[in-house]
Scaffold this motif. Sequence first.
Motif, PDB file in Angstrom:
ATOM      1  N   PHE B 100       0.837  -1.202   0.000  1.00 42.40           N
ATOM      2  CA  PHE B 100       0.000   0.000   0.000  1.00 42.40           C
ATOM      3  C   PHE B 100       0.877   1.260   0.000  1.00 42.40           C
ATOM      4  CE2 PHE B 100      -3.153   2.997   1.562  1.00 42.40           C
ATOM      5  CZ  PHE B 100      -4.234   2.612   0.788  1.00 42.40           C
ATOM      6  N   ALA B 101       1.946   1.198   0.815  1.00 43.67           N
ATOM      7  CA  ALA B 101       2.872   2.339   0.885  1.00 43.67           C
ATOM      8  C   ALA B 101       3.559   2.556  -0.461  1.00 43.67           C
ATOM      9  CB  ALA B 101       3.914   2.106   1.982  1.00 43.67           C
ATOM     10  N   GLN B 102       3.907   1.422  -1.123  1.00 48.22           N
ATOM     11  CA  GLN B 102       4.576   1.530  -2.421  1.00 48.22           C
ATOM     12  C   GLN B 102       3.666   2.229  -3.436  1.00 48.22           C
ATOM     13  OE1 GLN B 102       4.721  -1.990  -4.762  1.00 48.22           O
ATOM     14  NE2 GLN B 102       6.548  -1.370  -5.913  1.00 48.22           N
ATOM     15  N   LYS B 103       2.410   1.796  -3.430  1.00 48.20           N
ATOM     16  CA  LYS B 103       1.418   2.383  -4.323  1.00 48.20           C
ATOM     17  C   LYS B 103       1.314   3.897  -4.092  1.00 48.20           C
ATOM     18  CE  LYS B 103      -2.861   0.156  -5.854  1.00 48.20           C
ATOM     19  NZ  LYS B 103      -4.030  -0.601  -5.426  1.00 48.20           N
ATOM     20  N   TYR B 104       1.241   4.233  -2.811  1.00 49.11           N
ATOM     21  CA  TYR B 104       1.100   5.641  -2.439  1.00 49.11           C
ATOM     22  C   TYR B 104       2.331   6.446  -2.859  1.00 49.11           C
ATOM     23  CZ  TYR B 104       1.412   9.746   0.556  1.00 49.11           C
ATOM     24  OH  TYR B 104       1.581  11.006   1.009  1.00 49.11           O
ATOM     25  N   LEU B 105       3.526   5.889  -2.567  1.00 52.22           N
ATOM     26  CA  LEU B 105       4.759   6.622  -2.881  1.00 52.22           C
ATOM     27  C   LEU B 105       4.934   6.785  -4.390  1.00 52.22           C
ATOM     28  CD1 LEU B 105       7.261   5.142  -0.259  1.00 52.22           C
ATOM     29  CD2 LEU B 105       6.295   7.453  -0.319  1.00 52.22           C
ATOM     30  N   MET B 106       4.631   5.731  -5.144  1.00 53.28           N
ATOM     31  CA  MET B 106       4.776   5.822  -6.599  1.00 53.28           C
ATOM     32  C   MET B 106       3.796   6.840  -7.188  1.00 53.28           C
ATOM     33  SD  MET B 106       5.411   1.938  -7.953  1.00 53.28           S
ATOM     34  CE  MET B 106       5.970   2.359  -9.602  1.00 53.28           C
ATOM     35  N   ALA B 107       2.545   6.744  -6.712  1.00 55.32           N
ATOM     36  CA  ALA B 107       1.527   7.655  -7.242  1.00 55.32           C
ATOM     37  C   ALA B 107       1.872   9.102  -6.907  1.00 55.32           C
ATOM     38  CB  ALA B 107       0.150   7.291  -6.694  1.00 55.32           C
ATOM     39  N   SER B 108       2.342   9.328  -5.664  1.00 58.85           N
ATOM     40  CA  SER B 108       2.629  10.715  -5.305  1.00 58.85           C
ATOM     41  C   SER B 108       3.846  11.232  -6.064  1.00 58.85           C
ATOM     42  CB  SER B 108       2.788  10.873  -3.792  1.00 58.85           C
ATOM     43  OG  SER B 108       3.892  10.138  -3.355  1.00 58.85           O
ATOM     44  N   ALA B 109       4.868  10.370  -6.264  1.00 59.30           N
ATOM     45  CA  ALA B 109       6.044  10.807  -7.020  1.00 59.30           C
ATOM     46  C   ALA B 109       5.658  11.126  -8.470  1.00 59.30           C
ATOM     47  CB  ALA B 109       7.127   9.737  -6.981  1.00 59.30           C
ATOM     48  N   LEU B 110       4.782  10.268  -9.030  1.00 58.15           N
ATOM     49  CA  LEU B 110       4.343  10.498 -10.410  1.00 58.15           C
ATOM     50  C   LEU B 110       3.526  11.782 -10.505  1.00 58.15           C
ATOM     51  CD1 LEU B 110       4.202   9.380 -13.286  1.00 58.15           C
ATOM     52  CD2 LEU B 110       2.089   8.224 -12.669  1.00 58.15           C
ATOM     53  N   HIS B 111       2.710  11.976  -9.464  1.00 55.56           N
ATOM     54  CA  HIS B 111       1.888  13.183  -9.420  1.00 55.56           C
ATOM     55  C   HIS B 111       2.783  14.425  -9.429  1.00 55.56           C
ATOM     56  CE1 HIS B 111      -1.376  15.836  -8.396  1.00 55.56           C
ATOM     57  NE2 HIS B 111      -0.715  16.264  -7.336  1.00 55.56           N
ATOM     58  N   ILE B 112       3.838  14.383  -8.608  1.00 56.45           N
ATOM     59  CA  ILE B 112       4.760  15.526  -8.545  1.00 56.45           C
ATOM     60  C   ILE B 112       5.435  15.725  -9.900  1.00 56.45           C
ATOM     61  CG2 ILE B 112       6.952  16.310  -7.546  1.00 56.45           C
ATOM     62  CD1 ILE B 112       5.939  14.957  -4.903  1.00 56.45           C
ATOM     63  N   GLU B 113       5.861  14.608 -10.506  1.00 56.17           N
ATOM     64  CA  GLU B 113       6.492  14.708 -11.825  1.00 56.17           C
ATOM     65  C   GLU B 113       5.557  15.383 -12.826  1.00 56.17           C
ATOM     66  OE1 GLU B 113       8.819  11.638 -14.162  1.00 56.17           O
ATOM     67  OE2 GLU B 113       8.790  10.674 -12.182  1.00 56.17           O
ATOM     68  N   ALA B 114       4.294  14.935 -12.802  1.00 56.35           N
ATOM     69  CA  ALA B 114       3.318  15.472 -13.756  1.00 56.35           C
ATOM     70  C   ALA B 114       3.038  16.940 -13.480  1.00 56.35           C
ATOM     71  CB  ALA B 114       2.031  14.667 -13.697  1.00 56.35           C
ATOM     72  N   ILE B 115       2.901  17.276 -12.185  1.00 56.37           N
ATOM     73  CA  ILE B 115       2.608  18.666 -11.824  1.00 56.37           C
ATOM     74  C   ILE B 115       3.764  19.577 -12.232  1.00 56.37           C
ATOM     75  CG2 ILE B 115       2.397  20.226  -9.826  1.00 56.37           C
ATOM     76  CD1 ILE B 115      -0.166  18.805 -10.376  1.00 56.37           C
ATOM     77  N   GLN B 116       5.005  19.100 -11.947  1.00 54.59           N
ATOM     78  CA  GLN B 116       6.147  19.942 -12.281  1.00 54.59           C
ATOM     79  C   GLN B 116       6.309  20.053 -13.789  1.00 54.59           C
ATOM     80  OE1 GLN B 116       9.595  19.022  -9.922  1.00 54.59           O
ATOM     81  NE2 GLN B 116       8.637  20.031  -8.172  1.00 54.59           N
ATOM     82  N   GLU B 117       5.942  18.984 -14.483  1.00 53.04           N
ATOM     83  CA  GLU B 117       5.959  19.029 -15.938  1.00 53.04           C
ATOM     84  C   GLU B 117       4.959  20.081 -16.426  1.00 53.04           C
ATOM     85  OE1 GLU B 117       7.626  17.920 -18.364  1.00 53.04           O
ATOM     86  OE2 GLU B 117       6.235  18.538 -19.953  1.00 53.04           O
ATOM     87  N   ASP B 118       3.751  20.031 -15.840  1.00 54.65           N
ATOM     88  CA  ASP B 118       2.733  21.025 -16.204  1.00 54.65           C
ATOM     89  C   ASP B 118       3.243  22.423 -15.912  1.00 54.65           C
ATOM     90  OD1 ASP B 118       0.926  19.242 -17.118  1.00 54.65           O
ATOM     91  OD2 ASP B 118      -0.240  19.128 -15.264  1.00 54.65           O
ATOM     92  N   TYR B 119       3.856  22.562 -14.716  1.00 55.73           N
ATOM     93  CA  TYR B 119       4.326  23.880 -14.306  1.00 55.73           C
ATOM     94  C   TYR B 119       5.409  24.380 -15.256  1.00 55.73           C
ATOM     95  CZ  TYR B 119       6.474  27.562 -11.554  1.00 55.73           C
ATOM     96  OH  TYR B 119       6.995  28.760 -11.153  1.00 55.73           O
ATOM     97  N   SER B 120       6.364  23.491 -15.578  1.00 52.51           N
ATOM     98  CA  SER B 120       7.454  23.965 -16.425  1.00 52.51           C
ATOM     99  C   SER B 120       6.958  24.228 -17.843  1.00 52.51           C
ATOM    100  CB  SER B 120       8.638  23.000 -16.403  1.00 52.51           C
ATOM    101  OG  SER B 120       8.297  21.828 -17.091  1.00 52.51           O
ATOM    102  N   SER B 121       5.951  23.437 -18.288  1.00 49.47           N
ATOM    103  CA  SER B 121       5.462  23.743 -19.638  1.00 49.47           C
ATOM    104  C   SER B 121       4.663  25.043 -19.621  1.00 49.47           C
ATOM    105  CB  SER B 121       4.644  22.586 -20.222  1.00 49.47           C
ATOM    106  OG  SER B 121       3.458  22.417 -19.515  1.00 49.47           O
ATOM    107  N   LEU B 122       3.988  25.321 -18.481  1.00 47.73           N
ATOM    108  CA  LEU B 122       3.307  26.620 -18.359  1.00 47.73           C
ATOM    109  C   LEU B 122       4.324  27.754 -18.378  1.00 47.73           C
ATOM    110  CD1 LEU B 122       0.438  26.163 -15.748  1.00 47.73           C
ATOM    111  CD2 LEU B 122       0.257  26.808 -18.144  1.00 47.73           C
TER     112      LEU B 122
END
Lengths: 217, 424
Positions: B100-122
Amino acid sequence: MAEYDERNARLTIKLVYYGPAQSGKTTNLTFLHDHLCPELKGEMMALETKGDRTLFFDLLPMGMKCPSGLLIKLKLFTVPGQVAHDSTRKAVLSRADGVVFVADSQHNQSTNNLESFENLAANIARLGLDMDTLPIIIQFNKRDLVDIISEKEVLSRWNQTPWPVTFSSALKGYGIDETFALLLERVYAHADEHFGLQQIHGVNQQDFVAKLMTRSE
Amino acid sequence: MKDPEHFVEQVNFDREIPLDELLAAADKNNLSAVLDRILQHPYRLIDLTDQTLLGTSTCQNLCRATLILELEPLGYLVSECRDPVLMDLAKRCVLMQIRFAQKYLMASALHIEAIQEDYSSLCKEHQALLASEAKYKTLSEHLDEKVKQQVSTIETTQRKLFESEKLASVGHLAAGVAHEINTPIGFINSNLNTARNYLNELKSICSVIQSGDTLAQVRVAWSDADMNFLIEDFDDLLTDCTDGGKRVAEIVADLKLFSNVDAEEEIAVDLNQYIRTSCNVARASLGREIVFDFDLNAIPPITCRPGYIGQVMLALIMNANDAMTGNGTISIKSYLVDANVVVDIHDDGPGISQTIIDKVFDPFFTTKDVGEGKGLGLTACRDILLAHGGEISIESKQTRGTLVSFCLPVTSPSDFPKEGEHFE
């Protein structure tokens, strides 16, 4: 490029199932999880929302041991197909070593297929990957449905491209392992070139594919 | 310097996560409580380097379960409990938690990657927008300059054209005046030649008288020379010459009204006088029988620049004349409406087609042949009248002639262009 961890004797290869929303990427992975029995197989991790739509990714880990002791670890990912999740899709695709593009064979999905493939090409470019060298298999899924584009038409369109085309029904369970085997062959060639799989680790392409493709009965 | 926007350390979401990180993200308290209850003996969770991450570090290694999350061991559950069933249950509990922790950590890391990608493309889009804004700003500044340049070129050209239009009307004037003056000068010259002959006749009579001839001889000479007729005709000649001189004087007086074409000072003028004078001047160059029908009513003086108003009158009369193909009548009426003097100039020519009547005041619009008109006559008239606070309008009925009407305010306009400026 595959991640080689010398200390832990591990080579991690990342394979990504890409394609438009609801074309059957997760079903591909589920089928492989249920029907393949490779040397090593992990639990399938699915991160989905209500209604079985992939939110972040699905992950199926599997692997094999080389005579040298090297663990070749394959991580099979799916991306969320919905257009809005592009940043997530791009992050999942990053560092990919091979891609299966799962297209929806239905007539009314042609535009979605095209847009998704263009998106794949764009993200490959943005991630600094090379479309010409990255192993890509085009899979036309949902062949069990009625209102679908003919094989002849698909082939006439994709013949000019460097990518092999497969036809499948992830739901009925055909064409999925064929697609996966084609991808493994190509991915092996790349990994062998960079990490000497045959010379150093003593595994040839045939063994590689066979060990990972063992069917569970 | 660290960018405050990148406060979250970015890691690859698909990296191998070590057991200590997985446990840190799991609910450790509950996990240890559950393990205590299941095993009923001391236990510890260790990683591959034998470091205790949870439980009692002094616990003896009596039983060991391998923790495999994906394919490889991540660590071990070590316990003093020897019951394999309980050990398996405990292992499943640990794996459930860390999965469960792995799922959470992976999802949150991916979320951060996606958000920062969105931010940098903005950010990139923002930069691109700024760049394109700057580009358009430069372009617009440049454009402004270009437009100003063009406007100034157009203004200069327009000024030159108006100047040439003015010269053309002066030319018209000169031609008419030359014709008008030529006629009286012609007959004055001819009369004076005859007068010189008469004088010679008189001289010969004088020589007869002076030679001391008889009265009878003088009478014969007088009668031979038809002196009675001569004296009578001489008188007529002189009267004709005086009349001719008067006519020239009148023309010169008319001309004086137009002599100050460029005068910038405003003076009060009687518009009726200008109408008559303009007709007189125009008549000379009309070249055919045009009847002027005046209906000039009492109007107050208009304060204006007379040269320009004369130009307007003359241009409108010439236009009326040009509009008529044969002989015809130009009716001119002046009258007062409220505080405006109105002048109607009507010709009985074929009229102007409704399809082009809206264009007649446009610069360079002309129906005349190439070289005949520049299409600035009415434009110049309208500009002059507007500058005087007046207006001009035109209406025409096919086959029933054209009526051009203009009005000028009785009170003088105060916003005349300064010296050197042009009516626009």
